[in-house]
Design a protein around this motif. Structure first.
Motif, PDB file in Angstrom:
ATOM      1  N   PHE A  72      -3.383  -4.133   2.680  1.00 58.67           N
ATOM      2  CA  PHE A  72      -2.435  -3.724   1.651  1.00 58.67           C
ATOM      3  C   PHE A  72      -2.739  -4.434   0.333  1.00 58.67           C
ATOM      4  CE2 PHE A  72      -0.327  -3.229   5.744  1.00 58.67           C
ATOM      5  CZ  PHE A  72      -0.096  -1.867   5.708  1.00 58.67           C
ATOM      6  N   LYS A  73      -3.861  -4.063  -0.253  1.00 53.74           N
ATOM      7  CA  LYS A  73      -4.238  -4.554  -1.567  1.00 53.74           C
ATOM      8  C   LYS A  73      -4.135  -3.411  -2.558  1.00 53.74           C
ATOM      9  CE  LYS A  73      -8.293  -6.344  -1.639  1.00 53.74           C
ATOM     10  NZ  LYS A  73      -9.620  -6.912  -1.456  1.00 53.74           N
ATOM     11  N   LYS A  74      -4.054  -3.765  -3.825  1.00 55.90           N
ATOM     12  CA  LYS A  74      -3.966  -2.743  -4.857  1.00 55.90           C
ATOM     13  C   LYS A  74      -5.213  -1.855  -4.857  1.00 55.90           C
ATOM     14  CE  LYS A  74      -2.831  -2.105  -9.663  1.00 55.90           C
ATOM     15  NZ  LYS A  74      -2.532  -2.713 -10.946  1.00 55.90           N
ATOM     16  N   ASP A  75      -6.354  -2.412  -4.472  1.00 57.19           N
ATOM     17  CA  ASP A  75      -7.596  -1.642  -4.440  1.00 57.19           C
ATOM     18  C   ASP A  75      -7.573  -0.542  -3.379  1.00 57.19           C
ATOM     19  OD1 ASP A  75      -8.454  -3.405  -6.347  1.00 57.19           O
ATOM     20  OD2 ASP A  75      -9.663  -4.612  -4.964  1.00 57.19           O
ATOM     21  N   ASN A  76      -6.725  -0.680  -2.373  1.00 54.83           N
ATOM     22  CA  ASN A  76      -6.689   0.277  -1.265  1.00 54.83           C
ATOM     23  C   ASN A  76      -5.638   1.375  -1.448  1.00 54.83           C
ATOM     24  OD1 ASN A  76      -8.635  -1.292  -0.077  1.00 54.83           O
ATOM     25  ND2 ASN A  76      -7.214  -2.390   1.223  1.00 54.83           N
ATOM     26  N   ILE A  77      -4.985   1.444  -2.576  1.00 56.77           N
ATOM     27  CA  ILE A  77      -3.891   2.410  -2.765  1.00 56.77           C
ATOM     28  C   ILE A  77      -4.375   3.851  -2.629  1.00 56.77           C
ATOM     29  CG2 ILE A  77      -4.048   2.498  -5.297  1.00 56.77           C
ATOM     30  CD1 ILE A  77      -0.808   2.506  -3.265  1.00 56.77           C
ATOM     31  N   ARG A  78      -5.573   4.146  -3.098  1.00 57.13           N
ATOM     32  CA  ARG A  78      -6.098   5.521  -2.984  1.00 57.13           C
ATOM     33  C   ARG A  78      -6.294   5.913  -1.517  1.00 57.13           C
ATOM     34  NH1 ARG A  78      -8.453   7.438  -8.168  1.00 57.13           N
ATOM     35  NH2 ARG A  78      -9.245   9.165  -6.933  1.00 57.13           N
ATOM     36  N   TRP A  80      -4.537   4.754   1.054  1.00 58.85           N
ATOM     37  CA  TRP A  80      -3.220   4.960   1.647  1.00 58.85           C
ATOM     38  C   TRP A  80      -2.578   6.260   1.162  1.00 58.85           C
ATOM     39  CZ3 TRP A  80      -2.452   2.765   5.930  1.00 58.85           C
ATOM     40  CH2 TRP A  80      -3.005   1.528   6.209  1.00 58.85           C
ATOM     41  N   ILE A  81      -2.802   6.629  -0.088  1.00 55.11           N
ATOM     42  CA  ILE A  81      -2.285   7.907  -0.584  1.00 55.11           C
ATOM     43  C   ILE A  81      -2.986   9.061   0.127  1.00 55.11           C
ATOM     44  CG2 ILE A  81      -2.252   9.417  -2.615  1.00 55.11           C
ATOM     45  CD1 ILE A  81      -1.583   6.904  -4.264  1.00 55.11           C
ATOM     46  N   THR A  82      -4.282   8.929   0.362  1.00 54.09           N
ATOM     47  CA  THR A  82      -5.020   9.966   1.087  1.00 54.09           C
ATOM     48  C   THR A  82      -4.534  10.075   2.528  1.00 54.09           C
ATOM     49  OG1 THR A  82      -6.949   9.580  -0.322  1.00 54.09           O
ATOM     50  CG2 THR A  82      -7.324  10.745   1.754  1.00 54.09           C
TER      51      THR A  82
END
Length: 150
Positions: A72-78, A80-82
């Motif tokens: 759960f890092k900001k870099d992984n937001i894409r 998690w949205i996918t």
């Protein structure tokens, strides 16, 4: 990190062994055709093979090569949205049906990942949907979700 990878690999092996055994209970094919259990068994064997490779590979890695993994890092937001979009797509299939929801999902993903070419944005989702519909419905005789509209 190595311990987590080993536990995950062992879980995948256990689930794949169960899937392989369950696929053996499927009815056999007729007239020499492969039965419905063939493909799940192939996938189970493939997952077992890859999991064993992961176990062997994790034994070879040195402790200095380990890196901390943060989900759960900001870099992984894409990512998690996918993942959320895939879950939403699968959930809405029963309501909108395959023919409607698949192009909507693909166009939404293309827009999210900033595909600008209008031909790609329209033709690929429609072409993929048509190809999958043809393969599954006509060739394999598999009923795809029709949705509540049909």
């Amino acid at each position: 990190m190595k311990k987590i990878a080993n536990v995950i690999a062992l879980i995948f092996i256990a689930v794949s062994v169960y899937a392989f055994i369950e696929a053996g209970t499927f009815p056999p094919g007729s007239n020499g055709a492969l039965g419905p259990g063939f493909f799940p068994r192939v996938l189970a064997v493939l997952v077992i093979f890859l999991s064993v490779l992961e176990l062997l590979n994790s034994r070879k890695q040195s402790a200095e090569g380990d890196q901390e993994v943060t989900l759960f890092k900001k870099d992984n937001i894409r990512v998690w949205i996918t993942v959320a979009a895939v879950i939403a797509y699968v959930w809405t299939l029963k309501y909108g049906g395959f023919i409607i929801m698949t192009p909507v999902y693909l166009i939404g993903m293309f827009l999210y990942y900033k595909v600008k070419n209008i031909l790609v944005l329209i033709l690929v989702p429609v072409g993929v949907t048509a190809a999958l519909y043809t393969i599954f419905t006509i060739l394999l005789k598999v009923q795809l979700p029709a949705g509540i509209l049909f």
